[in-house]
Write a protein that holds these residues in place. Structure first.
Motif, mmCIF file in Angstrom:
data_model
loop_
_atom_site.group_PDB
_atom_site.id
_atom_site.type_symbol
_atom_site.label_atom_id
_atom_site.label_comp_id
_atom_site.label_asym_id
_atom_site.label_seq_id
_atom_site.Cartn_x
_atom_site.Cartn_y
_atom_site.Cartn_z
ATOM 1 N N GLY A 3 0.831 -1.196 0.000
ATOM 2 C CA GLY A 3 0.000 0.000 0.000
ATOM 3 C C GLY A 3 0.870 1.252 0.000
ATOM 4 O O GLY A 3 2.044 1.211 0.395
ATOM 5 N N ASN A 4 0.309 2.336 -0.444
ATOM 6 C CA ASN A 4 1.013 3.618 -0.454
ATOM 7 C C ASN A 4 0.772 4.359 0.853
ATOM 8 O O ASN A 4 -0.360 4.434 1.321
ATOM 9 N N VAL A 5 1.850 4.894 1.416
ATOM 10 C CA VAL A 5 1.779 5.638 2.667
ATOM 11 C C VAL A 5 2.466 6.985 2.450
ATOM 12 O O VAL A 5 3.575 7.036 1.928
ATOM 13 N N THR A 6 1.789 8.058 2.851
ATOM 14 C CA THR A 6 2.359 9.398 2.741
ATOM 15 C C THR A 6 2.462 10.009 4.124
ATOM 16 O O THR A 6 1.492 10.024 4.875
ATOM 17 N N ILE A 7 3.644 10.502 4.455
ATOM 18 C CA ILE A 7 3.862 11.205 5.715
ATOM 19 C C ILE A 7 4.164 12.652 5.359
ATOM 20 O O ILE A 7 5.082 12.930 4.584
ATOM 21 N N GLY A 8 3.373 13.571 5.898
ATOM 22 C CA GLY A 8 3.526 14.981 5.566
ATOM 23 C C GLY A 8 4.141 15.774 6.702
ATOM 24 O O GLY A 8 3.796 15.574 7.869
ATOM 25 N N LEU A 9 5.051 16.652 6.342
ATOM 26 C CA LEU A 9 5.713 17.536 7.304
ATOM 27 C C LEU A 9 5.478 18.978 6.866
ATOM 28 O O LEU A 9 5.874 19.364 5.751
ATOM 29 N N ASP A 10 4.839 19.762 7.712
ATOM 30 C CA ASP A 10 4.548 21.158 7.389
ATOM 31 C C ASP A 10 5.776 22.040 7.542
ATOM 32 O O ASP A 10 6.637 21.775 8.383
ATOM 33 N N ASP A 11 5.826 23.092 6.745
ATOM 34 C CA ASP A 11 6.872 24.119 6.803
ATOM 35 C C ASP A 11 8.288 23.542 6.817
ATOM 36 O O ASP A 11 9.056 23.762 7.752
ATOM 37 N N PRO A 12 8.659 22.802 5.780
ATOM 38 C CA PRO A 12 10.003 22.218 5.739
ATOM 39 C C PRO A 12 11.086 23.287 5.601
ATOM 40 O O PRO A 12 10.832 24.385 5.101
ATOM 41 N N ILE A 13 12.279 22.951 6.044
ATOM 42 C CA ILE A 13 13.426 23.845 5.883
ATOM 43 C C ILE A 13 13.812 23.833 4.408
ATOM 44 O O ILE A 13 13.916 22.771 3.792
ATOM 45 N N GLU A 14 13.998 25.017 3.868
ATOM 46 C CA GLU A 14 14.378 25.127 2.459
ATOM 47 C C GLU A 14 15.722 25.807 2.334
ATOM 48 O O GLU A 14 16.052 26.640 3.165
ATOM 49 N N PRO A 15 16.476 25.491 1.307
ATOM 50 C CA PRO A 15 16.124 24.509 0.279
ATOM 51 C C PRO A 15 16.199 23.104 0.846
ATOM 52 O O PRO A 15 16.993 22.820 1.738
ATOM 53 N N VAL A 16 15.351 22.236 0.333
ATOM 54 C CA VAL A 16 15.352 20.853 0.826
ATOM 55 C C VAL A 16 16.606 20.136 0.346
ATOM 56 O O VAL A 16 17.146 20.444 -0.715
ATOM 57 N N ASP A 17 17.073 19.218 1.151
ATOM 58 C CA ASP A 17 18.286 18.455 0.860
ATOM 59 C C ASP A 17 17.870 17.023 0.525
ATOM 60 O O ASP A 17 17.516 16.248 1.418
ATOM 61 N N ALA A 18 17.899 16.673 -0.752
ATOM 62 C CA ALA A 18 17.431 15.364 -1.200
ATOM 63 C C ALA A 18 18.180 14.218 -0.527
ATOM 64 O O ALA A 18 17.576 13.208 -0.149
ATOM 65 N N ALA A 19 19.490 14.360 -0.358
ATOM 66 C CA ALA A 19 20.276 13.298 0.271
ATOM 67 C C ALA A 19 19.870 13.108 1.729
ATOM 68 O O ALA A 19 19.758 11.973 2.208
ATOM 69 N N ALA A 20 19.634 14.194 2.443
ATOM 70 C CA ALA A 20 19.225 14.109 3.844
ATOM 71 C C ALA A 20 17.829 13.497 3.970
ATOM 72 O O ALA A 20 17.572 12.699 4.880
ATOM 73 N N ILE A 21 16.950 13.840 3.046
ATOM 74 C CA ILE A 21 15.600 13.272 3.061
ATOM 75 C C ILE A 21 15.670 11.766 2.820
ATOM 76 O O ILE A 21 15.046 10.977 3.532
ATOM 77 N N SER A 22 16.437 11.353 1.824
ATOM 78 C CA SER A 22 16.577 9.939 1.514
ATOM 79 C C SER A 22 17.167 9.170 2.692
ATOM 80 O O SER A 22 16.688 8.085 3.048
ATOM 81 N N SER A 23 18.174 9.739 3.328
ATOM 82 C CA SER A 23 18.804 9.111 4.486
ATOM 83 C C SER A 23 17.809 8.983 5.644
ATOM 84 O O SER A 23 17.735 7.938 6.299
ATOM 85 N N ALA A 24 17.039 10.036 5.893
ATOM 86 C CA ALA A 24 16.036 9.994 6.965
ATOM 87 C C ALA A 24 14.985 8.930 6.689
ATOM 88 O O ALA A 24 14.566 8.200 7.601
ATOM 89 N N MET A 25 14.582 8.805 5.434
ATOM 90 C CA MET A 25 13.603 7.783 5.072
ATOM 91 C C MET A 25 14.176 6.384 5.279
ATOM 92 O O MET A 25 13.469 5.487 5.749
ATOM 93 N N ASP A 26 15.459 6.195 4.950
ATOM 94 C CA ASP A 26 16.122 4.906 5.187
ATOM 95 C C ASP A 26 16.119 4.559 6.673
ATOM 96 O O ASP A 26 15.881 3.412 7.056
ATOM 97 N N ILE A 27 16.373 5.553 7.513
ATOM 98 C CA ILE A 27 16.395 5.337 8.966
ATOM 99 C C ILE A 27 15.001 4.976 9.476
ATOM 100 O O ILE A 27 14.846 4.065 10.298
ATOM 101 N N ILE A 28 13.980 5.675 8.985
ATOM 102 C CA ILE A 28 12.597 5.378 9.391
ATOM 103 C C ILE A 28 12.269 3.928 9.079
ATOM 104 O O ILE A 28 11.690 3.210 9.901
ATOM 105 N N ILE A 29 12.654 3.469 7.884
ATOM 106 C CA ILE A 29 12.375 2.083 7.486
ATOM 107 C C ILE A 29 13.193 1.102 8.331
ATOM 108 O O ILE A 29 12.650 0.134 8.875
ATOM 109 N N ALA A 30 14.489 1.344 8.455
ATOM 110 C CA ALA A 30 15.380 0.418 9.166
ATOM 111 C C ALA A 30 15.005 0.255 10.636
ATOM 112 O O ALA A 30 15.090 -0.845 11.185
ATOM 113 N N GLN A 31 14.590 1.351 11.276
ATOM 114 C CA GLN A 31 14.263 1.286 12.703
ATOM 115 C C GLN A 31 12.810 0.924 12.969
ATOM 116 O O GLN A 31 12.414 0.759 14.120
#
Length: 73
Positions: free
Chosen positions: A15-43
């Motif tokens: 299934g598709n899951v979307t997690i939304g975060l309001d007022d993100p820090i810009e400019p967004v850092d794609a590498a940091a986002i990807s790393s954070a998502m990896d951590i969410i999955i791994a833990q």
């Protein structure tokens, strides 16, 4: 103008899951986002009603503009 960072995952039942975060820090850092998502999955930090988050599908920055129109009531 409201902005929201959406993290897109797949759960154990594919299934598709979307997690939304309001007022993100810009400019967004794609590498940091990807790393954070990896951590969410791994833990196993977050789950959906259909199971654990098991894969990344992507991320997106969503911008919404609202303009109030004055009318006679």
């Amino acid at each position: 103008m409201a902005k929201r960072l959406e993290l897109l995952f797949t759960d154990t039942l594919k299934g598709n899951v979307t997690i939304g975060l309001d007022d993100p820090i810009e400019p967004v850092d794609a590498a940091a986002i990807s790393s954070a998502m990896d951590i969410i999955i791994a833990q196993g930090a977050l789950t959906s009603a259909k199971g654990d988050l098991v894969a990344k599908r992507g991320a997106r920055l969503v911008e919404r503009n609202v303009e109030t129109i004055e009318i006679d009531v």
